[in-house]
Structures are given as structure tokens and as C-alpha cells.
Design an enzyme around this catalytic site. Structure first.
Site, PDB file in Angstrom:
ATOM      1  NE  ARG A 102      -7.741  -8.337  -2.868  1.00 47.29           N
ATOM      2  CZ  ARG A 102      -9.346  -8.322  -2.843  1.00 47.29           C
ATOM      3  NH1 ARG A 102     -10.471  -8.542  -3.178  1.00 47.29           N
ATOM      4  NH2 ARG A 102      -9.343  -7.057  -1.523  1.00 47.29           N
TER       5      ARG A 102
ATOM      6  CE  LYS B  88     -15.131  -3.044  -0.025  1.00 45.00           C
ATOM      7  NZ  LYS B  88     -14.469  -3.346  -1.636  1.00 45.00           N
TER       8      LYS B  88
ATOM      9  CE  LYS C  18      -3.772  -2.922   0.443  1.00 39.39           C
ATOM     10  NZ  LYS C  18      -3.836  -3.771  -0.597  1.00 39.39           N
TER      11      LYS C  18
ATOM     12  CD  GLU D 296      -4.760   5.601   4.796  1.00 40.92           C
ATOM     13  OE1 GLU D 296      -3.618   6.053   3.650  1.00 40.92           O
ATOM     14  OE2 GLU D 296      -6.100   5.158   3.795  1.00 40.92           O
TER      15      GLU D 296
END
Lengths: 513, 221
Positions: A296, A241, A120, A204
Site C-alpha cells: 500500500r 514511527k 507475512k 520471529e
């Protein structure tokens, strides 16, 4: 062209995605090899695959994350390619290299592109260089609470800790105060190790009320690439999700095209091939930041398949065979609207507590524009070792309104007896005024918790139905009196072992051939 | 067979349901709830209850007639938990109750039924509330503990134990963490309690229904 296609593909995964890949392979006339842990010996993917290889053990680390065991399975089965699915080792470049070293093709991007985008931190640096806006945060993996404290000093709270090798919403923690850092870091590192096999963590700035919009891209190995529009995945619980839809009600066509073009540019910069997803985090349609690239296939890929008609898994396999994309950007047309509801074995009325167990009865909805991707069958026991997602219900229609009504209808047809599921949650969601308007952020569930609690409360048996409720409870009571638990357990075990025998037999048969 | 049902709802009294001794799949049977008569059919294979209310004047009726409307109540999920040696079962049911006349289609939203069920024994007190549950949001009238055993509601692995034998903790205090399906589940004290013993160890695998701790109610000093 067909002569260069794979002969036998091993699926280094389990559950519904293994089933999904096997289906695509069958349609291409390619043999499939399942791998299964001891907790999955009676799983659907073992039944559907042409052959199966046992990975001894129950834990992910011993089985689906065990590179040497998987490499041995590749060699034993003679597979010439490996599909990694999502989760587990799907974004692990070392695994992709180990697959190549074993003489098989990894169905996905090159290890170099995976390493770049899967890391990342390196991905953010590249995006910055390419001119894609990024969220402020750490440029290095973090090991001590003190490092995080100093970053907080520069950019302020709140911060989010993320597994550097992560994705899929796992291994993340929000930190709002100094004293929350140490426990969050420990938990995050443990989850990162359990889920991705790598404990590195970065951080972050945490955008408080964002929308999560992602662009699906697909590249062949000859430099041709397209985007397949966006998916809006703003309905999340603890970064997991629950509902995904396309197109996003948040973007207009111009914004959609711009974001798609940005995603293609970003993937090109990374030298990307195969299917991938660029995730963006949005404050507003004008303030959209690159968040990460998932190298992916994703859980929610059927949403895109439904609005574009492109079979993404099939294309992944063909592209990995070295074939060129059979279409260009202008051939990709957005048609209608689609929504995916994740059916998890969790109890939404008890804070989404996971609820593994035996599915006594199972009936899936059907009818026009309804798709179910699942590995469940009646009598299936959902193991406690792995993810709680047991089915995906994807509904398509001309308009969002039509899709929501269809989803509601399908939920009422769904029968999963024996375990609680998120179906109950989806029913509530489809009646929430803000969701109906399409006006939600990733904070929606947290902020509307009391609305959902009230909904569940209201929908517990009404006074009118209390006699019916009492009769049903009495029936339930009588049904447990019929058979003692030990008898029931025995019965289910017998079924399980027959499946396992069949799987082992299938494996043996293929050893000989 | 008389069965006493306590629905987990505010202000409801236990109901006595008189059922036949055996349920034949799909066959009509006569049932009363606190004396109100119904004709019913339960299809176990299809998980659906058909119900017609009987006129109070003919609650002894035992036929389903052409003139009766049967209301279909499909069941999405039914979970009945009954631990060995305990008379009471806990039922968790999601079903689609018939629409009230004038409302929209009944099939849009499921109803949740949470109930405690036990054989009716005349003269005994009400079957009280649902089974013990550290995580439940539903506040029961009786906040005390009926059972001294805290059982696991899930199958998983014990990640950590914060509870110490002999200590008194407030409601909502973290007792232990169980990892299941890659998620950490925090098990909290259901009330102010004294921890009398800790049954499990860190790293142990537990199944739903396994004993985790033993507790006793500890009223505020």
C-alpha cells in the site's frame, strides 16, 4: 489514453490520507467520494470530496473496516475505483476482491500479490526462495502460548509477536520470558483484530538494536518497475514511527543501489504492481534482512516525493488506470534530503498518552521547502476512536543539517492550541547529539528516555520566565472563567452540526445527479 | 482580580498575579506578579503575550511607551482544565519564552508551563500542586491525595479494571486500562491508596474529566 481514466474514485479511508488522495484526484480531474463515520462527520475529507457517503457508527469495525458498508457505498456512489489509503483495509485482499466484485478497480496490487506479500509468513518463504535474506522465525500462524514457547526453545529469546495481517507498527509485542508469552499473545491478538480485522499472529527473532530502512517501489501493470530510494524510519516508539527521513545517513551510494535493486527483484518475484514498500531491518549496512512488504502507500511517502519529485499518489492512480510508468530507473534522481515529523495528538511528557480533543487554534508553518499534510482545521475536534496522527510536517533541503534547522524553525511556528502534540518531542529530538549525527537505532527512544525526561524538565518554565509563566497561567484561568464548559461545548457542537449538514447535503445532491 | 498561581516546579512558592478584571483582546494592561510590575498585551486570536518589565520605581505605569521593549511570547498550546464545582484550574501551556541576552535565537525550543490557578483569597493556604494525575512523572512534594476522585485524563473506552473496592494498593499498581486512539493506556495508582469505590464499568466510554474511581490515602502501616 485519457479516455480510459477513472471517472469517480471512492476513498475508503479518513484523515490526512483521504485528504491527500482527494487532492491528487482533483489535479487529475477525477471526482472523489468520501466515506465518513459518525465520529468524522465534520472531518476535512468530507468537505473536500465531491460527494460523501455516511458509514453509520463510530468504531472502525462498524465503519472503515466494514466491507459490506463500503461495497454498498461504492455501488451507491457509482465509483469506478477505490483508493484504500493506508491502515484499515488497505492490505486486505478480501476487500480488494469485494471491490472488484462490485465492479470497481482497487488502486493497489492484485489480490494475489497482496495475499502473498500481506501474509507475512508466505512473503518470508518467497523471499527465502528468491535469495533475499530473512529473519529467523515461525512459518505458521500461532494460536497457543505453547507453540511460541517451543519456537523460543529453537531460536531463543527475545522474540517479537506480530499480526500476520499487520503493518504500520500496530499489533506487535516483544517477549523476553516464558511468563510474558500468554498476556502478550492476548494483547497482540486483540490489537490485530481491532486494527486489521484479523487476529492471526506469528513470531520471529527480535533484533535488539536495528535500524529500520525501507525501499519505495512503484510498478505499472505491464511489468515495468522502479525503486525510489530508501527511507530511514529508525525513530520509533513502541514500533510506531515518529520521524522518517531520506536518504538514510546509514547507507553509502553503492549500498543504496544494491538495496534498491534487491527491492525491485523482490517485488518482481511477487508479481507486484502499483506502489509498495519493502521494509528491511539492519544490524549493519552489510547485514540487512527482509522484514516485510507493505502492499500500500505509506504514511511517510511524502519524504520520497520530496527527494525525487515523483507524485506517488498520482502515479498510483494512473498505473491503476492501466497506464505505463512515464519514467525508468535512470530518470529517478535523488535530490537533497527530506524529513517527516509526525504530529500526533499525544503528550510526550506523559509517556505519549493519547490526547484527543478540540483544536481551538491552529497555525501551520510555511516558507520554502515546507509541506504539511493534515486534515485539521481551527475548531476541529480530534476523535478518540482513531489514530492519533493529525498532521505530517515534511521539510526538504540540500543537506541534512539544513533540513534539521528548517524543521526546528517550523516547529516554533506551529500552533495547535487545545491539545498536546509530539511537536515538543521533535524539538528535543532535533537537539539530541546522536540524532544530529544520524546515529540512531529503533531502540533510540527507549534507551535515551532519561535524556528526554531531563530535556522536558529543563524546558519547563525557567526561573527567568516564571513571572511570564504565571501571567500566562493567570490569563488561561481568566479565559476559562469567561465561558462555562457547557457553553463552550454547545458552541463547538453547533459548528460540528453545520459541517455535518453540509456533508449530508453534498451527499444528497449527488444522489440526485 | 488577584489570581494565585502555583507553578509545578521544585521549590517554588505560589505567586500572586494581579490582573485587570477584564482582558480586552490586544489591548495593553498593567499586571503585577508578587509586586513586580509589567505592561502586557494578550492577543487571544493570535495566542501571543507581549510583555515589558517595568522599572520598580514606576510599577503604577499604565502605558506602553516608545522606549519600552516588548518581548513576544508566542503560545503553541494552552489547555486549561477546570472541573465543575472546583475552584482550582490546571493550566498546561507550551510557549516560547524570550531568550536570555547572549543566548541563541529564542524560537528554537518551547517551554512547558504546568500550573494550578485559583482566585486568590487572603488568608487561605497555597494552591497546592497540580491536579491529581495518575500518570504524571513529576513527583510532587505532597505525595498524598488532595482529591478522593481519580479522573480520566483521556477520552476512551474502559478495557479492563484491576482495582477492587476496599483493597489497599501500592503506588504504581495497575488500576485499570483505557483504550484510546487504538492504544492501551494503563492507569496506575498515584500513591499507596485504598480503593473506596469503582465508578466505571468495563466497556464504558469515558471522557476526559470523568470519574473513574474513588480513593483515599493509605499511609504505610
Amino acid at each position: 489514453m485519457a479516455t480510459s481514466r477513472f471517472k469517480r474514485v471512492l476513498i475508503a479511508n479518513r484523515g490526512e490520507i483521504a485528504v491527500r488522495v482527494i487532492r491528487a484526484l482533483k489535479e487529475l480531474g477525477i471526482q472523489s467520494v468520501a466515506v465518513y463515520s459518525d465520529a468524522d462527520e465534520s472531518s476535512m475529507h468530507v468537505r473536500l470530496a465531491d460527494m460523501a457517503i455516511r458509514l453509520p457508527g463510530r468504531l472502525s469495525t462498524d465503519t472503515y473496516l466494514n466491507v459490506p458498508a463500503l461495497v454498498a457505498a461504492i455501488k451507491t456512489s457509482g465509483a469506478d475505483a477505490v483508493h484504500p489509503g493506508y491502515g484499515f483495509l488497505s492490505e486486505n485482499a478480501e476487500f480488494a476482491e469485494a471491490v472488484a466484485a462490485a465492479g470497481a478497480k482497487f488502486i493497489g496490487p492484485s489480490p494475489a500479490a497482496m495475499r502473498l506479500m500481506g501474509d507475512k509468513i508466505a512473503a518470508k518463504t518467497l523471499m527465502k526462495k528468491t535469495g533475499v535474506p530473512v529473519v529467523p522465525g515461525s512459518d505458521q500462524p500461532l494460536e497457543s502460548p505453547e507453540e511460541i514457547k517451543s519456537i523460543a526453545g529453537q531460536i531463543g529469546y527475545p522474540l517479537i509477536l506480530k499480526a500476520a495481517a499487520g503493518g504500520g507498527g500496530r499489533g506487535m509485542r516483544v517477549v523476553r520470558r516464558d511468563d510474558e508469552i500468554a498476556p502478550a499473545l492476548t494483547a497482540c491478538q486483540r490489537e490485530a483484530l481491532a486494527w486489521f480485522g484479523n487476529p492471526a499472529v506469528f513470531c520471529e527473532r527480535y533484533i535488539e538494536r536495528p535500524r529500520h530502512i525501507e525501499i519505495q517501489v512503484l510498478f505499472d501493470e505491464h511489468g515495468n518497475g522502479v525503486h525510489l530510494f530508501e527511507r530511514d524510519c529508525s525513530i520509533q516508539r513502541r514500533h510506531q514511527k515518529l520521524v522518517e527521513e531520506a536518504p538514510s545517513p546509514f547507507l553509502n551510494q553503492a549500498q543504496r543501489d544494491t538495496l534498491g535493486a534487491t527491492a525491485v527483484k523482490a517485488a518482481k518475484a511477487a508479481g507486484y504492481s502499483n506502489a509498495g514498500t519493502i521494509e528491511f531491518i539492519c544490524d549493519s549496512p552489510e547485514k540487512i534482512y527482509f522484514m516485510e512488504m507493505n502492499t500500500r502507500i505509506q504514511v511517510e511517502h511524502p519524504v520520497t516525493e520530496s527527494i525525487t519529485g515523483v507524485d506517488l499518489i498520482r502515479q498510483q492512480i494512473l498505473v491503476a488506470c492501466g497506464e505505463k510508468l512515464p519514467f525508468t530507473q535512470k530518470d529517478i534522481v535523488l535530490r537533497g534530503c527530506a524529513m517527516e515529523l509526525r504530529i500526533n495528538a499525544e503528550d510526550p511528557a506523559k509517556g505519549f498518552a493519547p490526547a484527543p480533543g478540540r483544536v481551538a487554534q491552529l497555525v501551520f508553518p510555511a516558507g520554502p521547502n515546507v509541506r504539511i499534510d493534515s486534515h485539521m482545521y481551527p475548531g476541529y475536534t480530534i476523535p478518540s476512536e482513531y489514530d492519533s496522527m493529525v498532521a505530517k510536517m515534511i521539510v526538504t533541503g540540500a543537506t541534512r543539517e539544513e533540513v534539521m534547522a528548517r524543521a526546528q524553525r517550523c516547529l516554533a511556528e506551529l500552533q495547535v492550541s487545545g491539545v498536546p502534540t509530539t511537536a515538543k518531542f521533535h524539538e528535543a529530538l532535533l537537539q539530541h547529539p546522536a540524532f544530529i549525527k544520524g546515529d540512531v537505532t529503533t531502540k533510540f527512544l527507549e534507551e535515551e528516555q532519561s535524556w528526554f525526561d531531563a530535556f522536558f524538565e529543563r524546558n519547563s518554565a525557567s526561573n527567568l520566565g516564571s513571572d511570564a509563566a504565571a501571567i500566562l497561567a493567570a490569563i488561561g484561568f481568566m479565559m476559562t472563567s469567561d465561558a462555562t464548559p457547557s457553553q463552550k461545548e454547545k458552541a463547538s457542537k453547533e459548528v460540528g452540526s453545520r459541517w455535518a449538514d453540509a456533508a449530508r447535503f453534498a451527499a444528497l445532491r449527488n444522489f440526485r445527479s | 482580580m488577584k489570581i494565585q498561581i502555583q507553578l509545578d516546579q521544585k521549590g517554588t512558592e505560589p505567586l500572586v498575579v494581579e490582573m485587570p478584571d477584564h482582558l480586552a483582546d490586544g489591548q495593553p494592561f498593567h499586571v503585577t506578579v508578587d509586586g513586580r510590575g509589567y505592561m502586557a498585551r494578550w492577543s487571544r486570536v493570535n495566542s501571543v503575550l507581549s510583555l515589558s518589565a517595568l522599572d520598580p520605581s514606576k510599577i503604577e505605569h499604565t502605558m506602553i511607551e516608545h522606549s519600552m521593549v516588548e518581548h513576544s511570547i508566542p503560545v503553541r498550546t494552552m489547555r486549561v482544565t477546570r472541573f465543575a464545582g472546583e475552584a482550582e484550574a490546571t493550566c498546561d501551556i507550551e510557549c516560547f519564552l524570550p531568550a536570555v541576552s547572549g543566548e541563541k535565537s529564542s524560537s528554537s525550543t518551547s517551554s512547558s508551563i504546568k500550573a494550578a490557578a485559583a482566585k486568590f483569597i487572603p488568608g487561605m493556604g497555597a494552591a497546592s500542586g497540580s491536579a491529581e494525575n495518575g500518570g504524571s512523572k513529576n513527583k510532587r512534594k505532597d505525595k498524598g491525595l488532595r482529591s478522593p476522585v481519580l479522573r480520566s485524563q483521556i477520552t476512551g473506552k474502559v478495557l479492563s479494571i484491576s482495582a477492587t473496592e476496599g483493597t489497599v494498593v501500592e503506588e504504581g499498581t495497575l488500576l485499570l486500562v483505557i483504550e484510546a486512539m487504538k492504544m492501551e493506556n494503563r492507569i496506575l495508582a498515584p500513591a499507596r491508596v485504598k480503593i473506596t469505590s469503582v465508578t466505571v464499568k468495563v466497556g464504558a466510554s469515558v471522557s476526559s474529566g470523568d470519574e473513574l474511581l474513588r480513593l483515599e490515602a493509605s499511609p504505610p502501616a
